[in-house]
Design a protein around this motif. Sequence first.
Motif, PDB file in Angstrom:
ATOM      1  N   THR A  98       0.816  -1.087   0.095  1.00  0.00           N
ATOM      2  CA  THR A  98       0.003  -0.045  -0.229  1.00  0.00           C
ATOM      3  C   THR A  98       0.812   1.458  -0.042  1.00  0.00           C
ATOM      4  OG1 THR A  98      -0.155  -0.128   2.339  1.00  0.00           O
ATOM      5  CG2 THR A  98      -2.078  -1.184   1.282  1.00  0.00           C
ATOM      6  N   VAL A  99       0.394   2.307  -0.571  1.00  0.00           N
ATOM      7  CA  VAL A  99       1.148   3.538  -0.886  1.00  0.00           C
ATOM      8  C   VAL A  99       1.350   4.122   0.649  1.00  0.00           C
ATOM      9  CG1 VAL A  99       0.998   5.944  -1.631  1.00  0.00           C
ATOM     10  CG2 VAL A  99       0.314   4.132  -3.125  1.00  0.00           C
ATOM     11  N   GLY A 100       0.446   4.091   1.457  1.00  0.00           N
ATOM     12  CA  GLY A 100       0.622   4.600   2.721  1.00  0.00           C
ATOM     13  C   GLY A 100       1.540   4.017   3.545  1.00  0.00           C
ATOM     14  N   SER A 101       2.010   2.839   3.341  1.00  0.00           N
ATOM     15  CA  SER A 101       3.057   2.052   4.155  1.00  0.00           C
ATOM     16  C   SER A 101       4.266   2.477   3.679  1.00  0.00           C
ATOM     17  CB  SER A 101       2.849   0.847   3.906  1.00  0.00           C
ATOM     18  OG  SER A 101       1.705   0.048   4.222  1.00  0.00           O
ATOM     19  N   TYR A 102       4.622   3.490   2.931  1.00  0.00           N
ATOM     20  CA  TYR A 102       5.784   3.907   2.412  1.00  0.00           C
ATOM     21  C   TYR A 102       6.151   5.231   2.667  1.00  0.00           C
ATOM     22  CZ  TYR A 102       6.532  -0.608   0.223  1.00  0.00           C
ATOM     23  OH  TYR A 102       6.587  -2.192   0.217  1.00  0.00           O
ATOM     24  N   ALA A 103       7.119   5.625   3.382  1.00  0.00           N
ATOM     25  CA  ALA A 103       7.340   6.957   4.089  1.00  0.00           C
ATOM     26  C   ALA A 103       8.243   7.874   2.992  1.00  0.00           C
ATOM     27  CB  ALA A 103       7.917   6.976   5.394  1.00  0.00           C
ATOM     28  N   TYR A 104       9.228   6.902   2.352  1.00  0.00           N
ATOM     29  CA  TYR A 104      10.197   7.741   1.607  1.00  0.00           C
ATOM     30  C   TYR A 104       9.850   7.538  -0.059  1.00  0.00           C
ATOM     31  CZ  TYR A 104      12.178   8.015   6.219  1.00  0.00           C
ATOM     32  OH  TYR A 104      12.015   8.175   7.611  1.00  0.00           O
ATOM     33  N   TRP A 105      10.066   8.302  -0.725  1.00  0.00           N
ATOM     34  CA  TRP A 105       9.706   8.206  -2.293  1.00  0.00           C
ATOM     35  C   TRP A 105      10.796   8.866  -3.096  1.00  0.00           C
ATOM     36  CZ3 TRP A 105       5.489   5.608  -4.070  1.00  0.00           C
ATOM     37  CH2 TRP A 105       4.696   5.237  -3.034  1.00  0.00           C
ATOM     38  N   GLY A 106      11.111   8.587  -4.252  1.00  0.00           N
ATOM     39  CA  GLY A 106      12.008   8.915  -5.267  1.00  0.00           C
ATOM     40  C   GLY A 106      11.041  10.037  -6.009  1.00  0.00           C
ATOM     41  N   GLN A 107      11.551  10.692  -6.951  1.00  0.00           N
ATOM     42  CA  GLN A 107      11.005  11.739  -7.700  1.00  0.00           C
ATOM     43  C   GLN A 107      10.364  11.057  -8.887  1.00  0.00           C
ATOM     44  OE1 GLN A 107      10.523  15.274  -7.365  1.00  0.00           O
ATOM     45  NE2 GLN A 107      11.399  14.261  -5.357  1.00  0.00           N
ATOM     46  N   GLY A 108      10.836   9.842  -9.158  1.00  0.00           N
ATOM     47  CA  GLY A 108      10.088   8.955 -10.549  1.00  0.00           C
ATOM     48  C   GLY A 108      10.968   8.923 -11.701  1.00  0.00           C
ATOM     49  N   THR A 109      10.733   8.106 -12.339  1.00  0.00           N
ATOM     50  CA  THR A 109      11.172   7.960 -13.587  1.00  0.00           C
ATOM     51  C   THR A 109      10.312   7.672 -14.787  1.00  0.00           C
ATOM     52  OG1 THR A 109      13.194   7.090 -15.274  1.00  0.00           O
ATOM     53  CG2 THR A 109      12.250   5.582 -13.659  1.00  0.00           C
ATOM     54  N   GLN A 110      10.173   8.385 -15.879  1.00  0.00           N
ATOM     55  CA  GLN A 110       9.173   7.842 -16.747  1.00  0.00           C
ATOM     56  C   GLN A 110       9.493   6.814 -17.661  1.00  0.00           C
ATOM     57  OE1 GLN A 110       6.047   9.467 -17.266  1.00  0.00           O
ATOM     58  NE2 GLN A 110       5.502   8.110 -18.971  1.00  0.00           N
ATOM     59  N   VAL A 111       8.212   5.973 -17.820  1.00  0.00           N
ATOM     60  CA  VAL A 111       8.473   4.739 -18.946  1.00  0.00           C
ATOM     61  C   VAL A 111       7.397   5.061 -19.579  1.00  0.00           C
ATOM     62  CG1 VAL A 111       8.289   2.216 -19.125  1.00  0.00           C
ATOM     63  CG2 VAL A 111       9.665   3.302 -17.258  1.00  0.00           C
ATOM     64  N   THR A 112       7.664   5.009 -21.126  1.00  0.00           N
ATOM     65  CA  THR A 112       6.817   5.069 -22.005  1.00  0.00           C
ATOM     66  C   THR A 112       6.661   3.787 -23.027  1.00  0.00           C
ATOM     67  OG1 THR A 112       6.682   7.383 -21.992  1.00  0.00           O
ATOM     68  CG2 THR A 112       5.564   6.520 -24.209  1.00  0.00           C
ATOM     69  N   VAL A 113       5.779   3.331 -23.248  1.00  0.00           N
ATOM     70  CA  VAL A 113       5.604   2.230 -24.271  1.00  0.00           C
ATOM     71  C   VAL A 113       4.881   2.259 -25.408  1.00  0.00           C
ATOM     72  CG1 VAL A 113       5.308  -0.553 -24.442  1.00  0.00           C
ATOM     73  CG2 VAL A 113       6.118   0.538 -21.966  1.00  0.00           C
ATOM     74  N   SER A 114       5.500   2.251 -26.522  1.00  0.00           N
ATOM     75  CA  SER A 114       4.619   2.649 -27.622  1.00  0.00           C
ATOM     76  C   SER A 114       4.173   1.424 -28.463  1.00  0.00           C
ATOM     77  CB  SER A 114       5.613   3.275 -28.787  1.00  0.00           C
ATOM     78  OG  SER A 114       6.828   2.623 -29.154  1.00  0.00           O
ATOM     79  N   SER A 115       3.154   1.480 -29.048  1.00  0.00           N
ATOM     80  CA  SER A 115       2.585   0.246 -29.748  1.00  0.00           C
ATOM     81  C   SER A 115       2.949   0.052 -31.021  1.00  0.00           C
ATOM     82  CB  SER A 115       0.879   0.519 -29.733  1.00  0.00           C
ATOM     83  OG  SER A 115       0.575   1.589 -30.183  1.00  0.00           O
TER      84      SER A 115
END
Length: 124
Positions: free
Chosen positions: A107-124
Amino acid sequence: QVQLVESGGGLVQAGGSLRLSCAASGRTFTNYNMAWFRQAPGKEREFVAASSWRGDTKRYSYSVKGRSAISRDNALNTVFQQMHSLKPEDTAAYYCAATRSVGVTTTVGSYAYWGQGTQVTVSS
């Protein structure tokens, strides 16, 4: 507290593979269970995969199970997410998260520390 920095995202064709990395710093890495979440535009953040601090317990969401593998290298303070057979619906920002909670949680609420994220884009 622990700081998390993701890398490895990008544009890939459907059926392709990617390996995401998350480098941790600031605290003892083995104090934390680690996870990956993702969030597509207009959707809630959702669980992808999680690993215990020793890497001996892992959990996956139904949507990626069989196409994804979480692993960690405690000597490098890094957690990885290997994904293959990617689909357009895997397109999202992928976030690394850390928790000191007991057990491997999803669950999202169980995690106190987060990164900024990295984008993944999958093209068809």
